[in-house]
Design an enzyme around this catalytic site. Sequence first.
Site, mmCIF file in Angstrom:
data_model
loop_
_atom_site.group_PDB
_atom_site.id
_atom_site.type_symbol
_atom_site.label_atom_id
_atom_site.label_comp_id
_atom_site.label_asym_id
_atom_site.label_seq_id
_atom_site.Cartn_x
_atom_site.Cartn_y
_atom_site.Cartn_z
ATOM 1 C CG MET A 161 -31.961 -47.259 -43.161
ATOM 2 S SD MET A 161 -33.702 -47.706 -43.086
ATOM 3 C CE MET A 161 -33.691 -49.165 -44.115
ATOM 4 C CG HIS A 202 -29.311 -53.067 -41.348
ATOM 5 N ND1 HIS A 202 -28.571 -53.638 -42.355
ATOM 6 C CD2 HIS A 202 -28.827 -51.819 -41.205
ATOM 7 C CE1 HIS A 202 -27.692 -52.774 -42.805
ATOM 8 N NE2 HIS A 202 -27.827 -51.652 -42.128
ATOM 9 C CE1 TYR A 226 -8.701 -46.380 -45.944
ATOM 10 C CE2 TYR A 226 -6.839 -44.966 -45.397
ATOM 11 C CZ TYR A 226 -8.159 -45.113 -45.770
ATOM 12 O OH TYR A 226 -8.945 -44.009 -45.969
ATOM 13 C CG HIS A 260 -10.352 -48.428 -51.729
ATOM 14 N ND1 HIS A 260 -9.416 -47.973 -50.812
ATOM 15 C CD2 HIS A 260 -11.100 -47.341 -52.073
ATOM 16 C CE1 HIS A 260 -9.587 -46.667 -50.625
ATOM 17 N NE2 HIS A 260 -10.603 -46.260 -51.379
ATOM 18 C CG ASN A 287 -7.135 -43.737 -51.524
ATOM 19 O OD1 ASN A 287 -6.053 -43.647 -50.944
ATOM 20 N ND2 ASN A 287 -8.277 -43.532 -50.914
#
Length: 772
Positions: free
Chosen positions: A80, A177, A626, A706, A749
């Site tokens: 897109m 969408h 996070y 993750h 991470n």
Amino acid sequence: MRLSLAVAAVAAYARFALAQSTQFCDSGAGNLCFQSFTDPVHGISFRMVFPTSTTATEFIGEIEAPTGVAWAGLALGGGMLNNPLLMAWPNNGALVTTARIAAGYVQPTAYTGLTLTTIAGSSHVNSTGWKWTFRCQNCTSWSGGSFDPNGTPVMAWAYGATPVFTPADPNSNFAQHDDFGFWGMVTSAAHDANYQSFLNGGGGTTTAPPTSTTTTTSATSTPTLPPAQATPYDYIIVGAGAGGIVAADKLSQAGKKVLLIERGGPSTAETGGNNIPPWAKGTNDTRFDVPGLFESMFTGNTFWWCKDTNFFAGCLTGGGTSVNAALYWLPTDDDFSTGNGWPSGWQQAGQYASIINGRMPSTDTPSPDGKLYLQESYNVVQQILKPLGYSELTINSNRNFKDHVYGHSAYNFVNGKRAGPVATYLRTSKARSNFKFLQYVYVQSVVRNGATITGVQTNDTTVGPNGFIPLTKNGRVILSAGSFGTPRILFTSGIGPTDMIQVAQKNPTVGSLVPAQSSWINLPVGFNVQDNPSINLIFQHPTVDAYDNWDSAVIWDNPRPADAAQYLKSNTGPFAGASPRLNFWQALGGPDGKTRWMQGTVRPGAGSVTTKYPYDSSKIFTITVYLSYGITSRGRIGIDAAMKGQALVNPWFQDPVDKTVLLDGLNQIINSAKQVSNLTLVTPDKDTALTDYVNNYDPSAMCSNHWIGSAKIGTSNTTSVVDSNTKVWGTNNLFVVDASIWPSLPMGNPHAAIMASAELAVAKILALSGGP
């Protein structure tokens, strides 16, 4: 609307696993024979037919949708972003059409580089749905992209269940969408000699909808090749990511005959990759080698992202380690504790963290000249963290210290280039004669006789009879296809919850591979899923260099000349590191008495700003906050009728205490930031309450990619998928070694943590009796 990041994730080259168009001859359009693809979930068809010329710059297209499809769009470039999007929707018995284009993750704007003409006699809206037949001129190339009218280009589709905001207006905005997907359009088989004669009389003024009948034939197929000879292997490993590459290296080092299968292709130059930026032509500096090009991964012709999931997953050599920011945090002892869900015997994180760090050391000074670049945001954020009691240190020097600590971002870059398992574990594997590596091979299922796996089924007939690759006597299969890929293979193999196996069974491509129901193994595949919920805070400070917000049009096509020249000369400078500059952690207590860890990543620039107030885009930076270790929310992933992986239950904030704790951490940062001179919070702006900002945060933007837990390790086949040796319950020789076995999120991470767990898993597998 902001286009979601996931919409950009499409492979421009897909030898396997991508659905392809078939022929559709439409009596309602002059019996023109289109190439047509129908999404099996929503029943929307997308069609193209071209003039006889193989260099045509126009085509006749159709979008046909059933009632309930509020709008649908066809993206010509297989994604897109930066590609024309042709859209249509019904309004009061008529069709409204538009051409749009999006240069970023924002509302697509009008695109005027092509000419669209609706063919009235073949277009209609009625009680069963709607159909748009149109001529698209100057449509095969555009600034920054093109597709081959005589090949098999990848196309993308998007679908909305919610009407656009102003249905009568072709320039209306619309919500994001509800679904999207990709397919291979066989344009080489879509040239019809009746094209021009249809145009000469096919655009008439008939208002009654024509009756349409279909004639379907098979698509052009690949020439039949001679029967392949089957080569058996001691270990077949599916997926060349952080887990699979480590497993392949350790097993081949042990003398086993190992086959590593990757569904995608090369990444770095070492693996045969050649995706080189214009400013580095004549070098081997690919997009995957140059750390500073990380942010360019999300735009353009993104062939490296998996096509069969709504989320980012790397389908190329190295998997996620070849397309991530390469943040490299050595696992803590707590990460592998029984309190974090690991069975007894997995509490050896220190030993294996040392092994992977020995082979692949971390660095927080990624530029080989030892200098730190673009440190302005680091210097500002220090002023936020120090009053909150944070200490500065080299974070991987004390991997267990993750409370009120901050430091420079740590990477696994070597000599100014991406390293990871590709430049270490895969390199040593490839030097061994007992190791074989296949790329562009898509594994559909494991083949089993009851509890015993006999091999894997692929759709590449060059690797074995009908694509089957066998095991040696007592051989084993290890699935390392990731948190979405591994469940898909298990479902097709008759392993998992009944509802997902039934979805696979009904799929026309792989349904015949699903074993008889009497052989199904009922396990909680796809449950127990976690991912870090993440929220962006965007600030402005006069000292900050936003580095052009890492805009792909800049860093890929036209970077700052001095920085590009410096990197080409010595692999040093801003391009020697990815965008993150600082990371921090803090333990936060919750009202439920549990402790959750907050992690932060700071980088200059921002990808998306939401504010009604003026700001200086050249002076902004982002703090992504996070929740990691200790979160309690769980989700579920599965597949749809097209075998596309998706979140059936989002894993973020299912437990409201997670949100309460994250809000606490965000408030601490924002309140401390108010004391920093000349620092302005841009997003959320001063008129937006933080609680409202978080409550209304787009789930697709909250995703950190993750994902863990979809094939969870444990001690019971009712609550886990693999046992303490990573063997799938109910099987004799099927194992899983990837992020999906992780029972709970690690502190940071997961890149290094997955590699450490793979080292330990292989040691356990080799210690089992009865193997090859």
